[in-house]
Scaffold this motif. Sequence first.
Motif, PDB file in Angstrom:
ATOM      1  N   LYS A  68       0.867  -1.181   0.000  1.00 27.65           N
ATOM      2  CA  LYS A  68       0.000   0.000   0.000  1.00 27.65           C
ATOM      3  C   LYS A  68       0.898   1.223   0.000  1.00 27.65           C
ATOM      4  CE  LYS A  68      -3.985  -1.972   2.267  1.00 27.65           C
ATOM      5  NZ  LYS A  68      -4.147  -2.505   3.625  1.00 27.65           N
ATOM      6  N   ASP A  69       0.834   1.964  -1.107  1.00 27.53           N
ATOM      7  CA  ASP A  69       1.735   3.079  -1.326  1.00 27.53           C
ATOM      8  C   ASP A  69       1.714   4.078  -0.176  1.00 27.53           C
ATOM      9  OD1 ASP A  69       3.533   4.691  -2.716  1.00 27.53           O
ATOM     10  OD2 ASP A  69       1.955   5.731  -3.834  1.00 27.53           O
ATOM     11  N   ARG A  70       2.888   4.429   0.312  1.00 26.53           N
ATOM     12  CA  ARG A  70       3.080   5.492   1.302  1.00 26.53           C
ATOM     13  C   ARG A  70       2.351   5.231   2.614  1.00 26.53           C
ATOM     14  NH1 ARG A  70       5.244  10.209  -1.541  1.00 26.53           N
ATOM     15  NH2 ARG A  70       5.332   9.676  -3.717  1.00 26.53           N
ATOM     16  N   THR A  71       2.057   3.944   2.870  1.00 27.01           N
ATOM     17  CA  THR A  71       1.287   3.616   4.069  1.00 27.01           C
ATOM     18  C   THR A  71       2.183   2.982   5.116  1.00 27.01           C
ATOM     19  OG1 THR A  71      -0.659   3.316   2.694  1.00 27.01           O
ATOM     20  CG2 THR A  71      -0.754   2.367   4.908  1.00 27.01           C
ATOM     21  N   LYS A  72       2.127   3.559   6.319  1.00 26.28           N
ATOM     22  CA  LYS A  72       2.955   3.095   7.418  1.00 26.28           C
ATOM     23  C   LYS A  72       2.700   1.617   7.686  1.00 26.28           C
ATOM     24  CE  LYS A  72       4.249   4.702  11.907  1.00 26.28           C
ATOM     25  NZ  LYS A  72       3.750   5.285  13.140  1.00 26.28           N
ATOM     26  N   GLY A  73       3.784   0.850   7.820  1.00 26.56           N
ATOM     27  CA  GLY A  73       3.651  -0.560   8.167  1.00 26.56           C
ATOM     28  C   GLY A  73       3.464  -1.488   6.981  1.00 26.56           C
ATOM     29  N   SER A  74       3.289  -0.928   5.780  1.00 23.95           N
ATOM     30  CA  SER A  74       3.088  -1.781   4.607  1.00 23.95           C
ATOM     31  C   SER A  74       4.450  -2.171   4.022  1.00 23.95           C
ATOM     32  CB  SER A  74       2.241  -1.027   3.572  1.00 23.95           C
ATOM     33  OG  SER A  74       2.144  -1.767   2.388  1.00 23.95           O
ATOM     34  N   MET A  75       4.635  -3.478   3.751  1.00 18.60           N
ATOM     35  CA  MET A  75       5.941  -3.973   3.307  1.00 18.60           C
ATOM     36  C   MET A  75       6.170  -3.733   1.814  1.00 18.60           C
ATOM     37  SD  MET A  75       7.590  -4.970   5.852  1.00 18.60           S
ATOM     38  CE  MET A  75       8.969  -5.801   5.047  1.00 18.60           C
ATOM     39  N   GLY A  76       7.427  -3.789   1.422  1.00 20.31           N
ATOM     40  CA  GLY A  76       7.780  -3.674   0.009  1.00 20.31           C
ATOM     41  C   GLY A  76       7.466  -4.976  -0.712  1.00 20.31           C
ATOM     42  N   MET A  77       6.978  -4.892  -1.931  1.00 23.43           N
ATOM     43  CA  MET A  77       6.662  -6.106  -2.699  1.00 23.43           C
ATOM     44  C   MET A  77       7.945  -6.664  -3.305  1.00 23.43           C
ATOM     45  SD  MET A  77       3.086  -5.178  -4.584  1.00 23.43           S
ATOM     46  CE  MET A  77       3.378  -3.466  -5.027  1.00 23.43           C
ATOM     47  N   MET A  78       8.105  -7.992  -3.242  1.00 20.42           N
ATOM     48  CA  MET A  78       9.342  -8.625  -3.700  1.00 20.42           C
ATOM     49  C   MET A  78       9.040  -9.773  -4.646  1.00 20.42           C
ATOM     50  SD  MET A  78      12.554  -8.216  -3.240  1.00 20.42           S
ATOM     51  CE  MET A  78      13.828  -9.049  -4.152  1.00 20.42           C
ATOM     52  N   PRO A  79       9.472  -9.762  -5.912  1.00 16.90           N
ATOM     53  CA  PRO A  79      10.091  -8.599  -6.548  1.00 16.90           C
ATOM     54  C   PRO A  79       9.053  -7.512  -6.817  1.00 16.90           C
ATOM     55  CG  PRO A  79       9.711 -10.320  -8.171  1.00 16.90           C
ATOM     56  CD  PRO A  79       9.288 -10.886  -6.844  1.00 16.90           C
ATOM     57  N   CYS A  80       9.497  -6.313  -7.036  1.00 16.10           N
ATOM     58  CA  CYS A  80       8.569  -5.194  -7.253  1.00 16.10           C
ATOM     59  C   CYS A  80       7.914  -5.331  -8.629  1.00 16.10           C
ATOM     60  CB  CYS A  80       9.322  -3.875  -7.150  1.00 16.10           C
ATOM     61  SG  CYS A  80       8.306  -2.460  -7.579  1.00 16.10           S
ATOM     62  N   PRO A  81       6.595  -5.600  -8.673  1.00 14.44           N
ATOM     63  CA  PRO A  81       5.941  -5.838  -9.971  1.00 14.44           C
ATOM     64  C   PRO A  81       5.829  -4.590 -10.846  1.00 14.44           C
ATOM     65  CG  PRO A  81       4.317  -5.821  -8.196  1.00 14.44           C
ATOM     66  CD  PRO A  81       5.660  -5.684  -7.546  1.00 14.44           C
ATOM     67  N   ILE A  82       5.977  -3.435 -10.210  1.00 13.22           N
ATOM     68  CA  ILE A  82       5.869  -2.173 -10.961  1.00 13.22           C
ATOM     69  C   ILE A  82       6.949  -2.088 -12.038  1.00 13.22           C
ATOM     70  CG2 ILE A  82       6.167   0.331 -10.713  1.00 13.22           C
ATOM     71  CD1 ILE A  82       4.809   0.095  -7.979  1.00 13.22           C
ATOM     72  N   LEU A  83       8.105  -2.715 -11.755  1.00 15.58           N
ATOM     73  CA  LEU A  83       9.252  -2.576 -12.656  1.00 15.58           C
ATOM     74  C   LEU A  83       9.017  -3.168 -14.046  1.00 15.58           C
ATOM     75  CD1 LEU A  83      12.067  -3.307 -10.044  1.00 15.58           C
ATOM     76  CD2 LEU A  83      11.584  -1.108 -11.140  1.00 15.58           C
ATOM     77  N   ASP A  84       7.994  -4.031 -14.170  1.00 18.35           N
ATOM     78  CA  ASP A  84       7.695  -4.597 -15.494  1.00 18.35           C
ATOM     79  C   ASP A  84       7.285  -3.520 -16.493  1.00 18.35           C
ATOM     80  OD1 ASP A  84       8.174  -6.972 -14.302  1.00 18.35           O
ATOM     81  OD2 ASP A  84       6.057  -7.558 -14.104  1.00 18.35           O
ATOM     82  N   SER A  85       6.591  -2.507 -16.009  1.00 17.03           N
ATOM     83  CA  SER A  85       6.058  -1.524 -16.955  1.00 17.03           C
ATOM     84  C   SER A  85       6.350  -0.085 -16.552  1.00 17.03           C
ATOM     85  CB  SER A  85       4.539  -1.710 -17.082  1.00 17.03           C
ATOM     86  OG  SER A  85       3.940  -1.545 -15.818  1.00 17.03           O
TER      87      SER A  85
END
Lengths: 139, 425
Positions: free
Chosen positions: B178-195
């Motif tokens: 959850k973008d910019r949300t306290k306590g939310s973890m980073g996605m691994m791998p980051c799926p955003i990087l595909d596009s």
Amino acid sequence: MQRIFIVLVVVIATFVSATAQTNNKLVAASVARGKTIYLQRCMVCHQADGGGVPKLNAPLDASSTVNGSDISKLVKYIVKGLNDRIEIDGEFYANAMPAANDLKDQQIADVLTFIRNNWSNKAGPITLTQVKQIRSKLK
Amino acid sequence: MKKVTQILVFSSLFILVLLASTSTFAQKIKPDADNAGLTLPAGFAALKVADNVGRTRHIAVNKQGAIYAKLERLDNGKGIAVLKDTDGDGRVETKTTFANYIGTGIAIKGNYLYASSNKEVFKYALNANGDIVDENAAATLVTGLVDKGQHNSKSLTLDNAGNIYVNVGAPSNSCQEKDRTKGSMGMMPCPILDSAGGIWQFKVDQLNQTYATGVRYATGLRNVVGLDWNNELNQLFVTQHGRDMLNNLYPDMYDTTVSAELPSETMYAINKGDNAGWPYIYYDHFKGKQMMAPEYGGDGKKTVDDKYINPAMAFPAHMAPNGLLFYTGNQFPARYKNGAFIAFHGSWNRSPLPQEGYYVVFVPYENGKPTGKWEVFADGFSGKTVVKNPRDAQHRPCGLAEGPDGSLYVSDDVKGTIYRIMYQK
């Protein structure tokens, strides 16, 4: 009879002004607590002057929604965040506002009361009861 | 014989007069008495060539000196303004508009103008006067790029081998669930990087290219707004906006001061296939290290070594490098040649510290490498000594372009003032 009436008026007046005073004190305390939350959680985007960041983060100062009577909307923004890129007072804002769903009902009431009573804003306080009611209906 | 000398004298006189008149023509461009409100190094002067053009993102100047301004808001339904100085005084007299889309990217290469919306890239043919042949005949080079509002500028630049490079910014701060949300973890791998979160390479002569036909030229770049092809090195350079909100998301690891000063804004020299490490790392210019992002197990101390490319240059946090230009002209003193100008849009997330940026920086280069020292070149855009809140800034530098005579043009996206900076001695 006249005497009793005067006494009654005096008693009522004192009572009303006393409740108004405790009310003011309660609001002032809520504003003070809300300010701490604002500094930690909101100021980075909405800025110290409440002016936001042009085109990025909406201003809270002089916002019609912040000063408005649709309290449900305000509570919802805090609980759910806001990422709809709606037109706000004639402008669009590109950033994503995160949900602050970890805040307790009282903290939400406080931070909203703070933003409604700071900078040029002058709007009524938001109470714990109101937040409780609205939040329980939010999925 | 006498006649020949006569002719010679006559014609050389004629040439002299011609030379004199062209140089008076150049001298007619008087800087503003207050240098357009800017503070500049000794010998430089500036003028406002246009004001209130509309929020101008990037700009391009053609060989004839006309300015193409890419607008962020439609002006009577149009998103590119063409600004011309018709009487040679250096100030714009005529403004026309075309193209029905908003956006950031604009560039001229050869006989073509390239411009981007927040999703597409278009190409227009220019005639011998540098004018658009047919405003309604835009060729769509690229379609379907990610636009989710956040970091949606599609800045562009071109190489000399028929390729165009387009930035696709990540619609995210640090790829949390959850973008910019306290306590939310980073996605691994980051799926955003595909596009997104990288630079894509497309061909200048193919229509309707997409992610499928383009090349992801570089990845791990959160949001690049400034990019330029360095012709001396034949290499792509980009400026990245570093991540935000270290303190808000991780108050136990970063206090407000550290969060205001970190991470660095960065400039990278890019080779095909490079990975700059977003969202897994951020750069710390105090330590000169790549730091593991807290969303991915970092604690403000753990470094990541030898995995991602290092920046060519690092700058103070959050200043928002929006325009990059390698100076190739001869008007400025020799030390500026092949060095980099960067337009810093100015910060917003340094409060409670005062904001920084809102100026144009010069990065000297020697032998194809930045010397490591940068200097403020043009300051005063904001009209304030200290910008506490971004809305107080009267102007914010965004785009850069070099004119045919080597003048440097700077655009502003608050009101759309176009500045021209010249060297006078």
